[in-house]
Scaffold this motif. Sequence first.
Motif, PDB file in Angstrom:
ATOM      1  N   CYS A 193      -5.326 -14.524  -6.209  1.00 58.66           N
ATOM      2  CA  CYS A 193      -4.550 -14.160  -4.670  1.00 58.66           C
ATOM      3  C   CYS A 193      -3.464 -13.595  -4.707  1.00 58.66           C
ATOM      4  CB  CYS A 193      -4.554 -15.581  -4.052  1.00 58.66           C
ATOM      5  SG  CYS A 193      -6.136 -16.353  -3.622  1.00 58.66           S
ATOM      6  N   VAL A 194      -2.623 -13.716  -5.669  1.00 62.35           N
ATOM      7  CA  VAL A 194      -1.238 -13.076  -6.094  1.00 62.35           C
ATOM      8  C   VAL A 194      -1.578 -11.620  -6.074  1.00 62.35           C
ATOM      9  CG1 VAL A 194       0.879 -13.036  -7.497  1.00 62.35           C
ATOM     10  CG2 VAL A 194       0.016 -15.199  -6.809  1.00 62.35           C
TER      11      VAL A 194
ATOM     12  N   ALA B 120      -4.112  -9.827  -5.262  1.00 66.60           N
ATOM     13  CA  ALA B 120      -4.723  -9.309  -3.925  1.00 66.60           C
ATOM     14  C   ALA B 120      -3.592  -9.025  -3.051  1.00 66.60           C
ATOM     15  CB  ALA B 120      -5.784 -10.199  -3.471  1.00 66.60           C
ATOM     16  N   LEU B 121      -2.518 -10.151  -2.914  1.00 68.91           N
ATOM     17  CA  LEU B 121      -1.621 -10.085  -1.778  1.00 68.91           C
ATOM     18  C   LEU B 121      -0.712  -9.053  -2.294  1.00 68.91           C
ATOM     19  CD1 LEU B 121      -0.042 -11.490   0.401  1.00 68.91           C
ATOM     20  CD2 LEU B 121       1.288 -12.636  -0.976  1.00 68.91           C
ATOM     21  N   LEU B 122      -0.022  -8.729  -3.612  1.00 64.26           N
ATOM     22  CA  LEU B 122       0.763  -7.801  -3.726  1.00 64.26           C
ATOM     23  C   LEU B 122      -0.063  -6.267  -3.367  1.00 64.26           C
ATOM     24  CD1 LEU B 122       1.609  -8.558  -7.618  1.00 64.26           C
ATOM     25  CD2 LEU B 122       2.924  -8.243  -5.561  1.00 64.26           C
TER      26      LEU B 122
ATOM     27  N   VAL C 203      -2.502  -5.740  -1.084  1.00 65.95           N
ATOM     28  CA  VAL C 203      -2.665  -5.539   0.194  1.00 65.95           C
ATOM     29  C   VAL C 203      -1.251  -5.152   0.954  1.00 65.95           C
ATOM     30  CG1 VAL C 203      -3.002  -6.856   2.363  1.00 65.95           C
ATOM     31  CG2 VAL C 203      -4.819  -6.888   0.374  1.00 65.95           C
ATOM     32  N   ALA C 204      -0.290  -6.060   0.408  1.00 64.33           N
ATOM     33  CA  ALA C 204       1.005  -5.435   0.850  1.00 64.33           C
ATOM     34  C   ALA C 204       1.605  -4.228   0.871  1.00 64.33           C
ATOM     35  CB  ALA C 204       2.002  -6.596   0.697  1.00 64.33           C
TER      36      ALA C 204
ATOM     37  N   TRP D 120      -0.316  -1.802   2.897  1.00 59.34           N
ATOM     38  CA  TRP D 120      -0.056  -1.964   4.531  1.00 59.34           C
ATOM     39  C   TRP D 120       1.343  -1.293   4.534  1.00 59.34           C
ATOM     40  CZ3 TRP D 120      -2.071  -4.405   8.556  1.00 59.34           C
ATOM     41  CH2 TRP D 120      -1.510  -4.685   9.798  1.00 59.34           C
ATOM     42  N   THR D 121       2.270  -1.240   3.595  1.00 57.86           N
ATOM     43  CA  THR D 121       3.533  -0.587   3.765  1.00 57.86           C
ATOM     44  C   THR D 121       3.305   0.834   3.501  1.00 57.86           C
ATOM     45  OG1 THR D 121       4.486  -2.733   2.708  1.00 57.86           O
ATOM     46  CG2 THR D 121       5.905  -0.711   2.270  1.00 57.86           C
TER      47      THR D 121
ATOM     48  N   ALA E  79       3.301  -1.431  -6.701  1.00 57.88           N
ATOM     49  CA  ALA E  79       2.458  -2.609  -6.735  1.00 57.88           C
ATOM     50  C   ALA E  79       1.458  -2.706  -7.790  1.00 57.88           C
ATOM     51  CB  ALA E  79       2.011  -3.009  -5.291  1.00 57.88           C
TER      52      ALA E  79
ATOM     53  N   ALA F 228       1.058  -5.606 -10.273  1.00 57.82           N
ATOM     54  CA  ALA F 228      -0.262  -6.374 -10.278  1.00 57.82           C
ATOM     55  C   ALA F 228      -0.857  -6.297 -11.640  1.00 57.82           C
ATOM     56  CB  ALA F 228      -1.402  -5.939  -9.289  1.00 57.82           C
TER      57      ALA F 228
END
Length: 165
Positions: free
Chosen positions: A29-30, A32-34, A36-37, A40-41, A129, A133
């Motif tokens: 999850c960490v 994937a969050l990195l 995805v963020a 997005w940015t 990222a 990651a």
Amino acid sequence: MGRTTERKRRKRHPSGRVLSFGRRAAMGCVAALLLVAAVWTSWDSAHHIVLSKGREHGTLTVSRCADGTCTGPYDPDGPDGPRAGMAIEQSVAVKKGERLPVVVKPGTDELVRTGTAGLLYAWVPLGGALLLASLVIGGGLRMTRTAWGTALAGATLLLATFFAL
């Protein structure tokens, strides 16, 4: 008799499996969050370059840089005349007098650099990222080959951006 005790020793306790699964799920999850963020940015600037058809294109001649933005006369492609007051985000590679191909963000006076250099620069957050990651993937998920591939992709993106600018 020695074999059965060896098998019993190797057999994991159910709570150990749950903890292992929880650790892997949290690290996944960490990571994937990195990512995805970062996408997005990066997409916030990159979509103006990737989907630039129908947008106003032109050239900005940098005359002044201050407070994180660079300004100068903007000369649009087509019949419209030059305009003043247009701004672009300052990067380390921008020099006074340099002419940059740009596209106008719709409804604003902000510009985004186009071309290969602009596209790579827009995706720099993703490169960082990917490097970050890769540490989570290698250390937290114990997937070393995937981590090396992720790190290589991030480093390649950052180096390509450095040389393009």
